[in-house]
Enzyme design. Structure first.
Site: not given
Ligand SMILES: NC(=O)c1ccc[n+]([C@@H]2O[C@H](COP(=O)([O-])OP(=O)(O)OC[C@H]3O[C@@H](n4cnc5c(N)ncnc54)[C@H](O)[C@@H]3O)[C@@H](O)[C@H]2O)c1
Length: 271
Positions: A165, A202, A200, A18, A169
């Site tokens: 955060y 997160l 997701t 997811g 970023k």
């Molecule tokens: N979901 C949102 O709304 C959103 C918005 C803006 C940016 N983002 C960015 O998108 C990216 C993915 O987010 P997501 O929502 O899918 O989150 P998520 O938590 O579902 O996925 C992030 C993944 O990164 C992994 N991770 C964390 N620390 C790690 C490390 N040291 N080494 C390797 N893997 C590691 C986690 O285990 C997780 O599987 C992130 O960088 C997040 O900041 C997400």
């Protein structure tokens, strides 16, 4: 269907069903990538994910590797493994990220450093260590190598409750721009995607945090309020967000570097 034909890609943070990283892996495979190496710190669901994705797209085209993206030695091992097993690398997606609630007054330096390590230092290490592999991508693809960093609209927007955060970023956004300048002459394009709210694990955790801090009465109310911030009145799904990564990784974007692609339903334009 063939926008990433014959490309070999690493996608960090792909070990959670997811999430955006796994959606990017699957989108790359659908677009004809020769191999996608997903990586993640967590391994609890690796077997199930690998079985499902490999069955769908072919066992030789997908693997999920245990990897801490903040660890320089682990990056060197990963780069060597990919070079040995696949003969090179064409695309690096720095996607792994973490978030932590708290303003300046209630965030410890230790916590700030933890978030900086994943959101900024990890992409720094990925670019630094995979850069040489990506340089050779030009011999296989006229558009050269591609790096796509998953940043966030948070890199533009101040927030009183999420200092680590937003600051990390913002640093990742400038890392993208500096790397684009430095690596352009080597025919490596460096761009960032700035997702808005994408549903997701997160973000679901984040919404629960907002509720715990009393900012919204429920997670449903929080999601509705976030959707209402977008002129389109919606949030994104990981599969939609993945399209932006496909574009920037593909030959269609061969003249695009240093670009910050907002994928946010128009939220950025409000600020
Ligand atoms: N979901 C949102 O709304 C959103 C918005 C803006 C940016 N983002 C960015 O998108 C990216 C993915 O987010 P997501 O929502 O899918 O989150 P998520 O938590 O579902 O996925 C992030 C993944 O990164 C992994 N991770 C964390 N620390 C790690 C490390 N040291 N080494 C390797 N893997 C590691 C986690 O285990 C997780 O599987 C992130 O960088 C997040 O900041 C997400």
């Amino acid at each position: 269907m063939d926008r990433l034909r014959n490309k070999v890609a690493i996608v960090t943070g792909a070990g959670r069903p997811g999430n955006i990283g796994l959606a990017v892996c699957e989108a790359f495979l659908r677009e004809g990538a020769r191999a996608v190496i997903g990586t993640d710190l967590r391994t609890d669901q690796s077997e199930a994910i690998t079985a499902r994705v490999a069955q769908k797209y072919g066992r030789e085209r997908f693997r999920l590797v245990a990897h801490d993206a903040t660890d320089e030695t682990a990056w060197r091992r990963l780069a060597d493994e990919v070079a040995a097993d696949f003969g090179g690398l064409d695309v690096l997606v720095n996607n792994a990220g973490i978030a932590m609630h708290g303003g300046i007054l209630d965030t410890s330096l230790e916590d700030l450093r933890k978030v900086m390590a994943v959101n900024h230092d990890a992409p720094f290490l990925g670019i630094k260590i995979c850069g040489r592999l990506l340089e050779a991508a030009l011999s296989r693809h006229p558009g050269g190598g591609a790096i796509v960093n998953n940043v966030s609209m948070a890199s533009y927007m101040p927030n009183a409750n999420n200092i680590s955060y937003h600051v990390s970023k913002a640093a990742a956004r400038m890392l993208t721009l500096c790397a684009a300048k430095e690596l352009g002459p080597k025919k490596i394009r460096v761009n960032s995607v700035h997702p808005g709210v994408t549903m997701t694990p997160l973000i679901r955790e984040g919404l629960r945090g907002y509720v715990a801090h009393g900012l919204w009465p429920s997670t449903e109310a929080a999601q509705a309020a976030l959707a209402a911030m977008s002129p389109l009145g919606m949030t994104s799904e990981p599969e939609d967000t993945a399209h932006a990564f496909v574009y920037l990784a593909s030959e269609e974007a061969r003249f695009v570097t240093g670009a910050c692609l907002f994928h946010d339903g128009g939220i950025g334009g409000i600020y």
